[in-house]
Design a protein around this motif. Structure first.
Motif, PDB file in Angstrom:
ATOM      1  N   UNK A   1       0.796  -1.372   0.034  1.00 24.62           N
ATOM      2  CA  UNK A   1       0.156  -0.070   0.137  1.00 24.62           C
ATOM      3  C   UNK A   1       0.987   1.148   0.115  1.00 24.62           C
ATOM      4  N   UNK A   2       2.089   1.136  -0.229  1.00 20.00           N
ATOM      5  CA  UNK A   2       2.976   2.230  -0.464  1.00 20.00           C
ATOM      6  C   UNK A   2       2.657   3.335  -1.479  1.00 20.00           C
ATOM      7  N   UNK A   3       1.945   2.632  -2.677  1.00 19.86           N
ATOM      8  CA  UNK A   3       1.598   3.668  -3.707  1.00 19.86           C
ATOM      9  C   UNK A   3       0.264   4.707  -2.914  1.00 19.86           C
ATOM     10  N   UNK A   4      -0.318   4.171  -2.044  1.00 20.19           N
ATOM     11  CA  UNK A   4      -1.308   5.242  -1.592  1.00 20.19           C
ATOM     12  C   UNK A   4      -0.373   6.479  -0.972  1.00 20.19           C
ATOM     13  N   UNK A   5       0.486   6.088  -0.096  1.00 19.55           N
ATOM     14  CA  UNK A   5       1.451   6.778   0.586  1.00 19.55           C
ATOM     15  C   UNK A   5       2.010   7.981  -0.414  1.00 19.55           C
ATOM     16  N   UNK A   6       2.584   7.382  -1.282  1.00 15.30           N
ATOM     17  CA  UNK A   6       3.413   8.077  -2.535  1.00 15.30           C
ATOM     18  C   UNK A   6       2.676   8.982  -3.214  1.00 15.30           C
ATOM     19  N   UNK A   7       1.300   8.985  -2.988  1.00 19.08           N
ATOM     20  CA  UNK A   7       0.556  10.035  -3.974  1.00 19.08           C
ATOM     21  C   UNK A   7      -0.342  10.929  -3.085  1.00 19.08           C
ATOM     22  N   UNK A 169      -3.127  12.420   6.415  1.00 19.72           N
ATOM     23  CA  UNK A 169      -3.182  11.032   6.846  1.00 19.72           C
ATOM     24  C   UNK A 169      -2.596  10.193   6.194  1.00 19.72           C
ATOM     25  N   UNK A 170      -2.888  10.173   4.620  1.00 19.95           N
ATOM     26  CA  UNK A 170      -2.241   9.009   3.902  1.00 19.95           C
ATOM     27  C   UNK A 170      -0.808   9.114   3.932  1.00 19.95           C
ATOM     28  N   UNK A 171      -0.217  10.345   4.020  1.00 23.80           N
ATOM     29  CA  UNK A 171       1.337  10.555   4.032  1.00 23.80           C
ATOM     30  C   UNK A 171       1.861   9.936   5.057  1.00 23.80           C
ATOM     31  N   UNK A 172       1.183   9.810   6.227  1.00 30.30           N
ATOM     32  CA  UNK A 172       1.793   9.056   7.460  1.00 30.30           C
ATOM     33  C   UNK A 172       1.321   7.557   7.252  1.00 30.30           C
ATOM     34  N   UNK A 173       0.610   7.086   6.192  1.00 26.08           N
ATOM     35  CA  UNK A 173       0.366   5.599   6.094  1.00 26.08           C
ATOM     36  C   UNK A 173       1.793   4.907   6.027  1.00 26.08           C
ATOM     37  N   UNK A 174       1.514   3.821   6.976  1.00 24.06           N
ATOM     38  CA  UNK A 174       2.734   2.900   6.611  1.00 24.06           C
ATOM     39  C   UNK A 174       2.483   1.614   6.118  1.00 24.06           C
TER      40      UNK A 174
END
Length: 180
Positions: A1-7, A169-174
């Motif tokens: 799910x890193x693609x969510x955090x990267x966008x 919130x998404x930026x901090x997603x791990x």
């Protein structure tokens, strides 16, 4: 799910664009219809492009809805730029249907992302605000778009705040799995 955090930054840009648009609408309520059409067209295009880019970057779960939202936004922007002399009532219907369609798409994407991120409600809230805004425009079309500048500005600011909250919130997603 890193693609969510990267966008995350795409959501941030969408939110900032909405807030800037909202404040411009509130600061200059006597704005001419042509300038208002240009503001909407620019916002539609920016929002549509970033939704489309996000759709291509996300996994299959939310991809289709983000792509649909992006395409609708881009088409609405093109229509608004192509016919700047459009009547306020015609623009009102374009804005209303865009808000409803993109809002439903965001609610569906938010529901589908529930398994991937916490606080997906921020995307859902933005979508619900968009649908409410579109329905309100359809209920009172006779007032014309120019008399609804304050409503447009308030909606854009609230929507922008929800997009920025989601972006942060998404930026901090791990990529660690969620614990049920």
């Amino acid at each position: 799910m890193g693609e969510i955090a990267s966008s995350w930054w795409m959501l941030l840009v969408r939110g900032l664009a909405a807030i800037v648009f909202g404040f411009l609408a509130l600061i200059w309520p006597g704005i001419t219809l042509i300038v208002l059409v240009a503001f909407f067209a620019a916002y539609f295009l920016v929002s549509g492009v970033f939704a489309l880019l996000s759709g291509f970057r996300h996994g299959a779960r939310s991809r289709a809805w983000l792509i649909i939202s992006g395409i609708v936004g881009i088409l609405a922007g093109i229509v608004a730029f192509a016919w700047p002399g459009i009547t306020s009532i015609a623009l009102l219907y374009v804005v209303a249907f865009w808000a409803i369609v993109s809002g439903v798409a965001e609610v569906v994407a938010g529901i589908q992302l529930r398994k991937d991120i916490d606080n997906e409600w921020m995307l859902i809230v933005g979508g619900i605000l968009s649908v409410i805004f579109g329905v309100l425009l359809l209920i009172w079309p006779g007032a014309g778009l120019l008399s609804l500048v304050w409503l447009v500005g308030a909606f854009a600011i609230l929507y922008g705040i929800s997009e920025i909250a989601l972006a942060l919130r998404v930026k901090n997603f791990t990529s660690s799995p969620r614990v049920p």
